[in-house]
Design an enzyme around this catalytic site. Structure first.
Site, PDB file in Angstrom:
ATOM      1  N   HIS A  87      33.230  36.120  34.650  1.00 21.47           N
ATOM      2  CA  HIS A  87      33.886  34.824  34.885  1.00 21.47           C
ATOM      3  C   HIS A  87      33.041  33.664  34.349  1.00 21.47           C
ATOM      4  CE1 HIS A  87      36.459  37.196  37.404  1.00 21.47           C
ATOM      5  NE2 HIS A  87      35.475  37.492  38.224  1.00 21.47           N
ATOM      6  N   LYS A 126      33.871  33.342  47.464  1.00 21.20           N
ATOM      7  CA  LYS A 126      35.275  33.454  47.064  1.00 21.20           C
ATOM      8  C   LYS A 126      35.935  34.549  47.889  1.00 21.20           C
ATOM      9  CE  LYS A 126      34.836  34.327  42.685  1.00 21.20           C
ATOM     10  NZ  LYS A 126      33.384  34.669  42.746  1.00 21.20           N
ATOM     11  N   ASP A 133      33.331  40.799  48.208  1.00 18.00           N
ATOM     12  CA  ASP A 133      32.418  39.653  48.282  1.00 18.00           C
ATOM     13  C   ASP A 133      32.228  39.209  49.730  1.00 18.00           C
ATOM     14  OD1 ASP A 133      32.357  39.759  45.551  1.00 18.00           O
ATOM     15  OD2 ASP A 133      33.364  37.846  45.212  1.00 18.00           O
ATOM     16  N   HIS A 165      40.959  38.619  38.087  1.00 19.09           N
ATOM     17  CA  HIS A 165      40.608  39.998  37.748  1.00 19.09           C
ATOM     18  C   HIS A 165      41.817  40.740  37.182  1.00 19.09           C
ATOM     19  CE1 HIS A 165      38.110  38.760  41.262  1.00 19.09           C
ATOM     20  NE2 HIS A 165      37.150  39.151  40.462  1.00 19.09           N
TER      21      HIS A 165
END
Length: 357
Positions: free
Chosen positions: A57, A105, A110, A219
């Protein structure tokens, strides 16, 4: 698949080595485990901001490490969450005694790994806070999340809260500001083509030559709708109105309580945009779309905002939260008050964002 890589297993490591060589005045890179810190870390008495996520990213997050934004970034493998030990070691490297704020995020991997890292840092004597970024108005849930995904507003949170930390905000003040920016930001993306993850070696999904998909994730997650290709103006209108007309968004999130030494549930409701609001408009390339096409999107976006009574007072246009080489773009609109604008305008010196210094 044609990409500028040497060996698939070395992609992230070699890219980080390149960053370290290119920007020794701004950042340092560590490899066992992998994390990136600002060159002058730790800054004593300053709240340290840490974010991270899967690679792919760029420039987010490693490219936003430096004065006025992040103190550290934790890169996972491509589209793969970093591990708790990366985040924990990064926290130890940048904590200057005022505490550590994790900006996370909303993706399940995560979230789980940052929560583990926050618990490890707290057990080690650090003050910690963790704020979830969940601004994607395209979907309520996705393949990788419970609730909305964290997308474009992440860049704006990192810039604004990074400046506040630099100005001396406390850990609680930084957390409150991060929560406010997230709640006032909404995003939506679209794709003309898929990206190709090096380890997979083939496109993540297929789109016909005459198709586009609106509401995709960073993604390659499916979006709201796959439609016949149309003009830039019509695509911009679909995206902008989906954000502007999005109603209140309520959910429960988990935040760390330093006094209790545990996670607590927090109820949040994001207010919708209203005529009369001042906004920061962010038009982002997904990696494969040139800036010239982004300006065509911004042109129509500005017309729509004016018609809706929204005043764009700042803008950001370019590739800042990408999805490898995917063609497409995203739009983020952030309702801005005096506090947000002050820290948006503050100096920043990072490899991926620089002004005022």
């Amino acid at each position: 698949m044609k990409k500028l890589i040497n060996a698939i297993d070395d992609v992230v490591k070699e890219q980080l080595e390149g960053m370290a060589v290119a920007h020794p005045d701004m950042l340092k890179v560590y490899f066992e485990p992998k994390y990136v810190v600002r060159a002058d870390a730790p800054v004593q008495g300053k709240v340290a901001l840490i974010s991270g996520g899967g690679s792919g990213h760029e420039p987010m997050h490693g490219g936003f490490v430096g004065k006025g934004m992040l103190d550290a970034a934790c890169p996972g493998e491509v589209f793969t969450s970093p591990t708790p030990d990366q985040m924990y070691e990064a926290a130890k490297a940048v904590d200057g005694g005022a505490g550590v704020l994790f900006l996370v995020k909303n993706y399940t991997g995560d979230v789980l790994n940052f929560e583990s890292a926050a618990e490890m840092a707290y057990a080690d004597g650090m003050k910690v806070q963790s704020i979830l970024i969940d601004d994607d108005a395209a979907v309520k849930d996705s393949l990788y999340t419970a609730g909305r995904r964290g997308v474009g507003t992440t860049v704006l949170v990192e810039k604004i809260v990074g400046a506040a930390a630099e100005a001396g905000y406390t850990l609680d003040q930084c957390a409150d500001l991060a929560r406010k920016v997230n709640q006032n930001g909404r995003s939506l993306g679209m794709a003309l083509t898929s990206c190709t993850v090096p380890a997979a070696g083939k496109p993540t999904f297929e789109l016909g030559d005459n198709e586009f998909e609106i509401g995709i994730g960073i993604h390659g997650e499916p979006g709201r709708e796959r439609l016949p290709m149309t003009t830039a103006d019509e695509i911009t209108e679909m995206m902008a109105l989906a954000i502007i007309d999005d109603g209140p968004y309520s959910r429960t999130v988990r935040e760390w309580d330093n006094d209790a030494g545990d996670w607590v549930d927090v109820q949040l409701t994001d207010p919708p945009l209203q005529a009369g609001d001042q906004i920061i408009a962010f038009v982002n390339s997904m990696g494969g779309t040139p800036v010239s096409e982004l300006y065509a999107i911004y042109r129509k976006l500005a017309q729509i905002c004016e018609a809706k009574g929204l005043t764009i007072v700042r803008n950001l246009i370019g590739p800042y939260i990408t999805s490898l080489e995917m063609q497409g773009c995203s739009i983020t609109l952030l309702k801005a008050d005096e506090e947000i604008l002050k820290f948006w305008d503050a100096p920043v010196v990072t490899p991926g964002l620089r002004w005022g210094a």
